[in-house]
Design a protein around this motif. Structure first.
Motif, PDB file in Angstrom:
ATOM      1  N   GLU A 126      38.871  35.254  60.208  1.00 45.66           N
ATOM      2  CA  GLU A 126      39.679  35.661  61.354  1.00 45.66           C
ATOM      3  C   GLU A 126      39.011  36.745  62.196  1.00 45.66           C
ATOM      4  OE1 GLU A 126      43.636  36.608  60.080  1.00 45.66           O
ATOM      5  OE2 GLU A 126      43.734  34.812  58.826  1.00 45.66           O
ATOM      6  N   ASP A 127      38.176  37.553  61.582  1.00 48.35           N
ATOM      7  CA  ASP A 127      37.501  38.639  62.293  1.00 48.35           C
ATOM      8  C   ASP A 127      36.065  38.714  61.798  1.00 48.35           C
ATOM      9  OD1 ASP A 127      36.569  40.955  63.461  1.00 48.35           O
ATOM     10  OD2 ASP A 127      38.240  42.215  62.801  1.00 48.35           O
ATOM     11  N   GLU A 128      35.151  38.120  62.533  1.00 49.18           N
ATOM     12  CA  GLU A 128      33.738  38.037  62.148  1.00 49.18           C
ATOM     13  C   GLU A 128      33.093  39.408  61.935  1.00 49.18           C
ATOM     14  OE1 GLU A 128      31.274  35.390  61.885  1.00 49.18           O
ATOM     15  OE2 GLU A 128      33.037  34.144  61.520  1.00 49.18           O
ATOM     16  N   ARG A 129      33.683  40.462  62.489  1.00 48.71           N
ATOM     17  CA  ARG A 129      33.108  41.803  62.329  1.00 48.71           C
ATOM     18  C   ARG A 129      33.322  42.330  60.916  1.00 48.71           C
ATOM     19  NH1 ARG A 129      36.463  44.522  66.931  1.00 48.71           N
ATOM     20  NH2 ARG A 129      37.932  43.233  65.803  1.00 48.71           N
ATOM     21  N   GLN A 130      34.291  41.793  60.213  1.00 46.13           N
ATOM     22  CA  GLN A 130      34.631  42.243  58.869  1.00 46.13           C
ATOM     23  C   GLN A 130      33.915  41.401  57.818  1.00 46.13           C
ATOM     24  OE1 GLN A 130      36.714  44.833  58.025  1.00 46.13           O
ATOM     25  NE2 GLN A 130      37.029  45.309  60.176  1.00 46.13           N
ATOM     26  N   VAL A 131      33.507  42.053  56.749  1.00 47.75           N
ATOM     27  CA  VAL A 131      32.920  41.352  55.605  1.00 47.75           C
ATOM     28  C   VAL A 131      33.886  41.485  54.440  1.00 47.75           C
ATOM     29  CG1 VAL A 131      30.994  41.270  53.976  1.00 47.75           C
ATOM     30  CG2 VAL A 131      30.555  41.775  56.387  1.00 47.75           C
ATOM     31  N   ARG A 132      34.255  40.366  53.861  1.00 45.01           N
ATOM     32  CA  ARG A 132      35.172  40.333  52.712  1.00 45.01           C
ATOM     33  C   ARG A 132      34.380  40.266  51.424  1.00 45.01           C
ATOM     34  NH1 ARG A 132      40.271  41.199  53.325  1.00 45.01           N
ATOM     35  NH2 ARG A 132      40.951  40.763  55.425  1.00 45.01           N
ATOM     36  N   LEU A 133      34.904  40.923  50.419  1.00 42.77           N
ATOM     37  CA  LEU A 133      34.285  40.958  49.100  1.00 42.77           C
ATOM     38  C   LEU A 133      35.172  40.209  48.125  1.00 42.77           C
ATOM     39  CD1 LEU A 133      33.524  44.772  49.142  1.00 42.77           C
ATOM     40  CD2 LEU A 133      31.910  42.925  49.639  1.00 42.77           C
ATOM     41  N   SER A 134      34.565  39.341  47.353  1.00 45.31           N
ATOM     42  CA  SER A 134      35.350  38.630  46.346  1.00 45.31           C
ATOM     43  C   SER A 134      34.533  38.504  45.067  1.00 45.31           C
ATOM     44  CB  SER A 134      35.786  37.257  46.854  1.00 45.31           C
ATOM     45  OG  SER A 134      34.676  36.507  47.266  1.00 45.31           O
ATOM     46  N   LEU A 135      35.253  38.477  43.974  1.00 43.45           N
ATOM     47  CA  LEU A 135      34.622  38.335  42.669  1.00 43.45           C
ATOM     48  C   LEU A 135      34.150  36.901  42.469  1.00 43.45           C
ATOM     49  CD1 LEU A 135      37.286  40.274  40.602  1.00 43.45           C
ATOM     50  CD2 LEU A 135      34.923  41.018  40.975  1.00 43.45           C
ATOM     51  N   THR A 136      33.019  36.754  41.822  1.00 39.60           N
ATOM     52  CA  THR A 136      32.595  35.433  41.368  1.00 39.60           C
ATOM     53  C   THR A 136      33.206  35.212  39.988  1.00 39.60           C
ATOM     54  OG1 THR A 136      30.650  36.308  40.258  1.00 39.60           O
ATOM     55  CG2 THR A 136      30.372  35.646  42.584  1.00 39.60           C
ATOM     56  N   ALA A 137      33.015  34.032  39.433  1.00 41.33           N
ATOM     57  CA  ALA A 137      33.506  33.768  38.073  1.00 41.33           C
ATOM     58  C   ALA A 137      32.852  34.738  37.094  1.00 41.33           C
ATOM     59  CB  ALA A 137      33.219  32.320  37.682  1.00 41.33           C
ATOM     60  N   GLN A 138      31.572  35.018  37.305  1.00 43.41           N
ATOM     61  CA  GLN A 138      30.859  35.951  36.431  1.00 43.41           C
ATOM     62  C   GLN A 138      31.427  37.369  36.579  1.00 43.41           C
ATOM     63  OE1 GLN A 138      26.607  35.902  37.043  1.00 43.41           O
ATOM     64  NE2 GLN A 138      26.266  37.640  35.696  1.00 43.41           N
ATOM     65  N   GLY A 139      31.742  37.771  37.809  1.00 41.88           N
ATOM     66  CA  GLY A 139      32.337  39.087  38.039  1.00 41.88           C
ATOM     67  C   GLY A 139      33.711  39.198  37.426  1.00 41.88           C
ATOM     68  N   GLU A 140      34.457  38.110  37.516  1.00 39.73           N
ATOM     69  CA  GLU A 140      35.794  38.081  36.912  1.00 39.73           C
ATOM     70  C   GLU A 140      35.699  38.158  35.388  1.00 39.73           C
ATOM     71  OE1 GLU A 140      39.563  38.413  36.456  1.00 39.73           O
ATOM     72  OE2 GLU A 140      38.838  38.171  38.512  1.00 39.73           O
ATOM     73  N   SER A 141      34.732  37.452  34.809  1.00 35.00           N
ATOM     74  CA  SER A 141      34.604  37.469  33.348  1.00 35.00           C
ATOM     75  C   SER A 141      34.131  38.830  32.834  1.00 35.00           C
ATOM     76  CB  SER A 141      33.667  36.359  32.873  1.00 35.00           C
ATOM     77  OG  SER A 141      32.338  36.631  33.240  1.00 35.00           O
ATOM     78  N   LEU A 142      33.433  39.576  33.682  1.00 32.96           N
ATOM     79  CA  LEU A 142      32.985  40.912  33.280  1.00 32.96           C
ATOM     80  C   LEU A 142      34.171  41.865  33.123  1.00 32.96           C
ATOM     81  CD1 LEU A 142      30.365  42.476  32.673  1.00 32.96           C
ATOM     82  CD2 LEU A 142      30.323  43.136  35.089  1.00 32.96           C
ATOM     83  N   ARG A 143      35.269  41.546  33.791  1.00 29.55           N
ATOM     84  CA  ARG A 143      36.472  42.379  33.687  1.00 29.55           C
ATOM     85  C   ARG A 143      36.871  42.560  32.224  1.00 29.55           C
ATOM     86  NH1 ARG A 143      41.689  42.241  37.062  1.00 29.55           N
ATOM     87  NH2 ARG A 143      40.603  40.647  38.226  1.00 29.55           N
ATOM     88  N   GLU A 144      36.818  41.483  31.461  1.00 29.25           N
ATOM     89  CA  GLU A 144      37.216  41.542  30.046  1.00 29.25           C
ATOM     90  C   GLU A 144      36.315  42.503  29.279  1.00 29.25           C
ATOM     91  OE1 GLU A 144      39.947  41.119  27.582  1.00 29.25           O
ATOM     92  OE2 GLU A 144      40.173  40.135  29.512  1.00 29.25           O
ATOM     93  N   LYS A 145      35.004  42.412  29.500  1.00 34.96           N
ATOM     94  CA  LYS A 145      34.078  43.345  28.833  1.00 34.96           C
ATOM     95  C   LYS A 145      34.317  44.770  29.306  1.00 34.96           C
ATOM     96  CE  LYS A 145      29.772  42.415  27.981  1.00 34.96           C
ATOM     97  NZ  LYS A 145      28.341  42.061  28.164  1.00 34.96           N
ATOM     98  N   GLY A 146      34.711  44.920  30.570  1.00 30.60           N
ATOM     99  CA  GLY A 146      34.937  46.243  31.143  1.00 30.60           C
ATOM    100  C   GLY A 146      36.157  46.954  30.596  1.00 30.60           C
ATOM    101  N   ARG A 147      37.024  46.212  29.934  1.00 28.06           N
ATOM    102  CA  ARG A 147      38.233  46.825  29.374  1.00 28.06           C
ATOM    103  C   ARG A 147      37.910  47.847  28.277  1.00 28.06           C
ATOM    104  NH1 ARG A 147      42.575  44.086  31.510  1.00 28.06           N
ATOM    105  NH2 ARG A 147      42.243  41.894  31.965  1.00 28.06           N
ATOM    106  N   CYS A 148      36.718  47.774  27.692  1.00 31.81           N
ATOM    107  CA  CYS A 148      36.341  48.706  26.632  1.00 31.81           C
ATOM    108  C   CYS A 148      35.934  50.078  27.180  1.00 31.81           C
ATOM    109  CB  CYS A 148      35.195  48.130  25.806  1.00 31.81           C
ATOM    110  SG  CYS A 148      33.605  48.140  26.686  1.00 31.81           S
ATOM    111  N   VAL A 149      35.629  50.159  28.467  1.00 31.33           N
ATOM    112  CA  VAL A 149      35.105  51.407  29.036  1.00 31.33           C
ATOM    113  C   VAL A 149      36.097  52.565  28.893  1.00 31.33           C
ATOM    114  CG1 VAL A 149      34.252  52.521  31.142  1.00 31.33           C
ATOM    115  CG2 VAL A 149      33.502  50.197  30.566  1.00 31.33           C
ATOM    116  N   PRO A 150      37.362  52.413  29.286  1.00 31.99           N
ATOM    117  CA  PRO A 150      38.288  53.551  29.111  1.00 31.99           C
ATOM    118  C   PRO A 150      38.405  54.012  27.660  1.00 31.99           C
ATOM    119  CG  PRO A 150      39.232  51.937  30.600  1.00 31.99           C
ATOM    120  CD  PRO A 150      37.998  51.310  30.001  1.00 31.99           C
ATOM    121  N   ASP A 151      38.393  53.065  26.706  1.00 31.58           N
ATOM    122  CA  ASP A 151      38.462  53.458  25.291  1.00 31.58           C
ATOM    123  C   ASP A 151      37.224  54.241  24.873  1.00 31.58           C
ATOM    124  OD1 ASP A 151      40.925  52.213  25.042  1.00 31.58           O
ATOM    125  OD2 ASP A 151      40.075  50.358  24.232  1.00 31.58           O
ATOM    126  N   SER A 152      36.062  53.813  25.347  1.00 27.55           N
ATOM    127  CA  SER A 152      34.817  54.528  25.036  1.00 27.55           C
ATOM    128  C   SER A 152      34.855  55.936  25.609  1.00 27.55           C
ATOM    129  CB  SER A 152      33.607  53.782  25.601  1.00 27.55           C
ATOM    130  OG  SER A 152      33.477  52.523  24.987  1.00 27.55           O
TER     131      SER A 152
END
Length: 160
Positions: free
Chosen positions: A101-127
């Protein structure tokens, strides 16, 4: 004058010389470095740097943001944010695409790999909790104080 200590270039009376250890800014600076040391080792398992982790946290929370919104959220300008996002894209964790809708803006989205990293990232607060030990008990209060400190400093930095 009798009774006054002679002042030399290397000897300034204590009341006139600020001490490094008494500076709030230095304590915050040191704490930041200590956090980064711990985060560096924890995040190595995820293959992320601390700034990359922050960007991923934002996307895990709200996928599809614009670069501008990400920058505002992280308080980073585009000159700092763009190279970081390019590295995340090269690693296959995110996509950067022009907004339809607005070519001046760049949208960021997670890939499947980025989404799957979320699960591994859940350990960070505990660490981090383990690294902080008893200091975590007052986390809520400390977070409130740090946010208030940040807000006061930002307000003081605003042009009058």
């Amino acid at each position: 004058m009798p009774g006054r200590e002679a002042m030399t270039a290397d000897k300034v009376p204590e009341q006139h010389s600020p001490r490094l250890e008494d500076q709030l800014c230095f304590a915050v600076y040191q704490a930041g470095h200590a956090f980064n040391r711990v985060y560096r080792s924890v995040l190595a398992e995820l293959g992320l740097t601390y700034p990359q982790y922050l960007a991923m946290l934002v996307l895990w929370e709200c996928d599809g943001l614009t670069v501008k919104a990400m920058g505002e959220r992280l308080m980073l300008d585009s000159g700092t944010l763009t190279p970081l996002l390019k590295r995340l894209e090269a690693a296959g964790l995110i996509r950067r695409e022009r907004d339809r809708e607005d070519e001046r803006q760049v949208r960021l989205s997670l890939t499947a790999q980025g989404e799957s990293l979320r699960e591994k990232g859940r350990c960070v607060p505990d660490s981090m909790a383990r690294a902080l030990g008893g200091a975590l008990e007052s986390k809520g209060r400390l977070l409130e104080q740090l946010n208030a400190l940040r807000d006061a400093l930002l307000a003081a930095a605003e042009p009058a």
